[in-house]
Design an enzyme around this catalytic site. Structure first.
Site, mmCIF file in Angstrom:
data_model
loop_
_atom_site.group_PDB
_atom_site.id
_atom_site.type_symbol
_atom_site.label_atom_id
_atom_site.label_comp_id
_atom_site.label_asym_id
_atom_site.label_seq_id
_atom_site.Cartn_x
_atom_site.Cartn_y
_atom_site.Cartn_z
ATOM 1 N N ARG A 86 0.822 -1.214 0.000
ATOM 2 C CA ARG A 86 0.000 0.000 0.000
ATOM 3 C C ARG A 86 0.855 1.263 0.000
ATOM 4 N NH1 ARG A 86 -4.720 0.671 4.294
ATOM 5 N NH2 ARG A 86 -2.989 1.094 5.714
ATOM 6 N N LYS A 138 -2.458 7.098 1.275
ATOM 7 C CA LYS A 138 -2.307 7.384 2.708
ATOM 8 C C LYS A 138 -1.207 8.436 2.831
ATOM 9 C CE LYS A 138 -2.295 4.781 7.036
ATOM 10 N NZ LYS A 138 -3.367 5.523 7.680
ATOM 11 N N GLU A 191 -16.144 6.840 5.248
ATOM 12 C CA GLU A 191 -15.459 6.140 6.339
ATOM 13 C C GLU A 191 -15.361 7.089 7.521
ATOM 14 O OE1 GLU A 191 -11.405 5.259 5.109
ATOM 15 O OE2 GLU A 191 -11.234 7.211 4.138
HETATM 16 N N1 PXG Z 1 -9.408 5.006 6.815
HETATM 17 C C1 PXG Z 1 -8.467 5.935 7.060
HETATM 18 C C2 PXG Z 1 -8.674 7.324 6.587
HETATM 19 C C3 PXG Z 1 -7.299 5.562 7.747
HETATM 20 O O1 PXG Z 1 -6.360 6.470 7.986
HETATM 21 C C4 PXG Z 1 -8.167 3.311 7.915
HETATM 22 C C5 PXG Z 1 -9.280 3.738 7.210
HETATM 23 C C6 PXG Z 1 -8.042 1.875 8.276
HETATM 24 O O2 PXG Z 1 -7.055 1.237 7.454
HETATM 25 P P1 PXG Z 1 -6.185 0.021 7.990
HETATM 26 O O3 PXG Z 1 -5.323 -0.338 6.853
HETATM 27 O O4 PXG Z 1 -5.396 0.529 9.185
HETATM 28 O O5 PXG Z 1 -7.131 -1.056 8.355
HETATM 29 C C7 PXG Z 1 -7.152 4.239 8.184
HETATM 30 C C8 PXG Z 1 -5.924 3.816 8.914
HETATM 31 C C9 PXG Z 1 -3.331 6.647 13.680
HETATM 32 C C10 PXG Z 1 -3.547 5.534 12.745
HETATM 33 O O6 PXG Z 1 -2.215 6.765 14.191
HETATM 34 C C11 PXG Z 1 -4.431 5.676 11.692
HETATM 35 C C12 PXG Z 1 -4.612 4.622 10.821
HETATM 36 C C13 PXG Z 1 -3.928 3.471 10.990
HETATM 37 C C14 PXG Z 1 -3.044 3.354 12.049
HETATM 38 C C15 PXG Z 1 -2.847 4.384 12.927
HETATM 39 O O7 PXG Z 1 -4.277 7.396 13.955
HETATM 40 N N2 PXG Z 1 -5.492 4.802 9.815
#
Ligand code: PXG
Length: 292
Positions: free
Chosen positions: A52, A151, A184
């Site tokens: 990713r 991301k 989301e």
């Molecule tokens: N949507 C958004 C906008 C994200 O930033 C997810 C969905 C979930 O994706 P994953 O691949 O983690 O299942 C994310 C992920 C943090 C932090 O420090 C944020 C995320 C992941 C890990 C830590 O706030 N966001």
């Protein structure tokens, strides 16, 4: 704790781990990142996270100056240097140091930063009682702008949505897209349960292609729970039997209220509970080994 931080191939004590004020990651949010978890000496879904960040980088025309295999090795070495067994990795690739001015042409080489740390988890109580949510005024992911699948280091829309949630004393903010469909939450994907089936917004709704979301697809298939990706409105959430969020930090967590309306009976539901249990088992049993 004194963390050992990886920057461009070297390890630095936390106090010495510094980047230039001319780094375009700081000046313009020009860069990409990943949040990755490791459990019981194994990194969960490491290849998916690396793939990713690779695609996020490609989408912003940023070439990561090492191979995917080398990046995986650097992540594992950073965890070992910190002698950690359960925790969180923040992997960041910035455009690098350059001149003042938007153009990335002045940046000689992207910088790679890896932080491995322990993580402050949501309290177990939230997994028992569920999160509350409010709809944010911020709209997510217009395809006319930066794609939501990237991301990137610009999380200001997400931060603003989180501030809105905190201002009204709820746990999470729900973002709709420009058409008004559900996208989301500020850092998590969203699922509904209705009549025994799962529903979640499709990628074209303007969402991150969550690693945890993909894991839930796999777990649901194992548990013979049907899943459909379809456009959802707030009506679908208000009238669902259950709702839960998925993310690397939150894992699988129930959501029981939106805009002060109870979802289902306002308690976490049985299908959510099953998926939480299956997810926890998977994190304990699988992943890339760190110490062998
Ligand atoms: N949507 C958004 C906008 C994200 O930033 C997810 C969905 C979930 O994706 P994953 O691949 O983690 O299942 C994310 C992920 C943090 C932090 O420090 C944020 C995320 C992941 C890990 C830590 O706030 N966001």
């Amino acid at each position: 704790m004194n963390h050992k931080i990886y920057i461009d191939g070297n390890f630095f004590d936390q106090a010495e781990a510094k980047i230039s004020v001319f780094d375009h990651g700081l000046l313009y949010g020009d860069g990409v990142f990943e949040g990755i978890r490791f459990y019981s000496d194994r990194v969960f879904r490491l290849e998916q996270h690396i793939r990713r960040i690779w695609n996020s980088a490609r989408a912003i025309a940023l070439e990561i100056p090492m191979s995917q295999g080398e990046l995986i090795a650097a992540v594992l070495e950073t965890i070992r240097q910190n002698d950690l067994h359960d925790g969180y990795v923040r992997l960041i690739v910035t455009r690098g140091t350059g001149a003042l001015g938007l153009s990335p042409d002045s940046c000689r080489r992207p910088s790679i930063i890896i932080i491995a740390a322990t993580i402050v988890l949501y309290p177990e109580e939230l997994y028992q009682k569920g999160l509350t949510m409010v709809t944010s005024a911020i709209r997510r992911g217009s395809p006319a702008g930066l794609n939501a699948r990237v991301k990137s280091l610009n999380y200001l829309n997400n931060v603003l949505a989180k501030i809105e949630a905190q201002a009204v004393g709820v746990g999470e903010a729900l973002l709709l897209n420009e058409q008004g469909y559900v996208s989301e939450c500020s850092g998590d994907n969203l699922f509904l349960v209705s009549e025994g089936k799962l529903a979640t917004p499709p990628l074209h709704a303007g969402i991150l292609d969550g690693v945890t979301r993909q894991v839930v697809f796999e777990l649901a298939a194992d548990l013979q729970i049907p899943v459909k990706e379809r456009d959802l409105t707030r009506y679908d959430i208000y009238t669902a039997d259950e709702c839960f969020l998925t993310g690397t930090a939150a894992e699988v967590i129930p959501a029981v209220q939106l805009d002060r309306r109870l979802i289902g009976n306002g308690q976490p539901g049985p299908i959510t509970a099953k998926l939480i249990a299956a997810f926890r088992e998977l994190t304990r049993a699988t992943g890339t080994p760190i110490y062998q």
